[in-house]
Enzyme design. Structure first.
Site, PDB file in Angstrom:
ATOM      1  CG  ASP A 106      -4.966  -1.326   5.056  1.00 49.24           C
ATOM      2  OD1 ASP A 106      -4.050  -2.117   4.752  1.00 49.24           O
ATOM      3  OD2 ASP A 106      -4.788  -0.257   5.679  1.00 49.24           O
TER       4      ASP A 106
HETATM    5  N1  URA Z   1      -2.094   3.181   3.602  1.00 47.24           N
HETATM    6  C1  URA Z   1      -2.871   2.560   4.510  1.00 47.24           C
HETATM    7  O1  URA Z   1      -2.746   2.794   5.701  1.00 47.24           O
HETATM    8  N2  URA Z   1      -3.777   1.669   4.081  1.00 47.24           N
HETATM    9  C2  URA Z   1      -3.977   1.378   2.761  1.00 47.24           C
HETATM   10  O2  URA Z   1      -4.847   0.566   2.420  1.00 47.24           O
HETATM   11  C3  URA Z   1      -3.169   2.037   1.834  1.00 47.24           C
HETATM   12  C4  URA Z   1      -2.235   2.936   2.286  1.00 47.24           C
END
Ligand code: URA
Length: 229
Positions: A106
């Protein structure tokens, strides 16, 4: 390790140094040698490992990079904003085949992300049937209740919108609001959704390692080649 034999302009364009049509100009402006002999004719054929540019060996023909992703950077080739590829040498973005991240983090998540031009490897490491370890350091909004370790380890946690429960995951408690979590799959926003499922909220997420490759020795934004294919 690949060591192709082809025209110099084909080497230069597939590695992103210049386009085939700009190769002549590139050879005037840079000292390109084949077996130590300077050349000006881009149609000469040579093995990859015989060529040097300004006394430096060429970038590998196929490689995998480990990068410590900073927050605010997007794992995408074409979104608006700061793209992860802008952290790498510009010519790497002109390579053919193209480099791509193995999975995604993310925008607000930091840490270990692999980038490769190897489509087979990318497919293998994102295949949900392969148990690839991903270790996260997670800061939480509210203190743990106490049952999270068992719930995550149970192999029975069903996230909203999913048909199958999650694989067992390992939770290591560092403090009431800080944990390490090891998961073996990569569902969309998985870590955030896991903590939402137990009534908590992730306020900071850092991936310490992916498939055993750790960013503990890399500063944010730094990268290293971990594999030459
Ligand atoms: N899980 C999440 O919620 N976000 C990420 O970026 C990676 C794993």
């Amino acid at each position: 390790m690949k060591n192709s034999y082809k025209r110099v302009d084909a080497h230069l364009s597939s590695l992103g140094y210049c386009t085939r049509s700009d190769a002549k100009k590139f050879l005037k402006m840079n000292e390109l040698t084949v077996n130590k002999e300077r050349i000006y004719n881009p149609s000469i054929k040579a093995y990859h490992d015989e060529i040097k540019i300004n006394e430096k060996i060429l970038d590998p023909e196929s490689f995998t990079i480990l990068l410590n992703k900073p927050a605010g950077v997007i794992c995408s080739h074409n979104d608006a904003g700061v793209l992860i590829y802008s952290l790498l040498p510009q010519r790497w973005n002109q390579r053919k085949p193209k480099i791509s991240t193995i999975g995604r983090l993310d925008v607000d998540t930091t840490g270990a992300i692999l980038i490769t031009d190897d489509g087979v490897l990318n497919h293998r490491l994102t295949n949900p049937k392969k148990d690839i370890s991903k270790v996260y350091e997670v800061d939480l909004k509210v203190p743990l209740k106490g049952d999270e370790e068992d719930i995550f380890a149970s192999g029975e946690l069903l996230l909203n919108g999913e048909k199958k429960p999650l694989l067992p995951a390992k939770l290591e408690i560092i403090s009431p609001t800080k944990v390490r979590l090891e998961i073996f799959e990569g569902k969309y926003h998985q870590v955030k959704r896991m903590f939402a499922a137990v009534g908590n909220r992730v306020v900071k997420l850092h991936r310490v390692s992916f498939d055993g490759y750790t960013v503990e020795d890399l500063k944010e934004g730094d990268y290293k080649i971990i594999r030459v294919n």
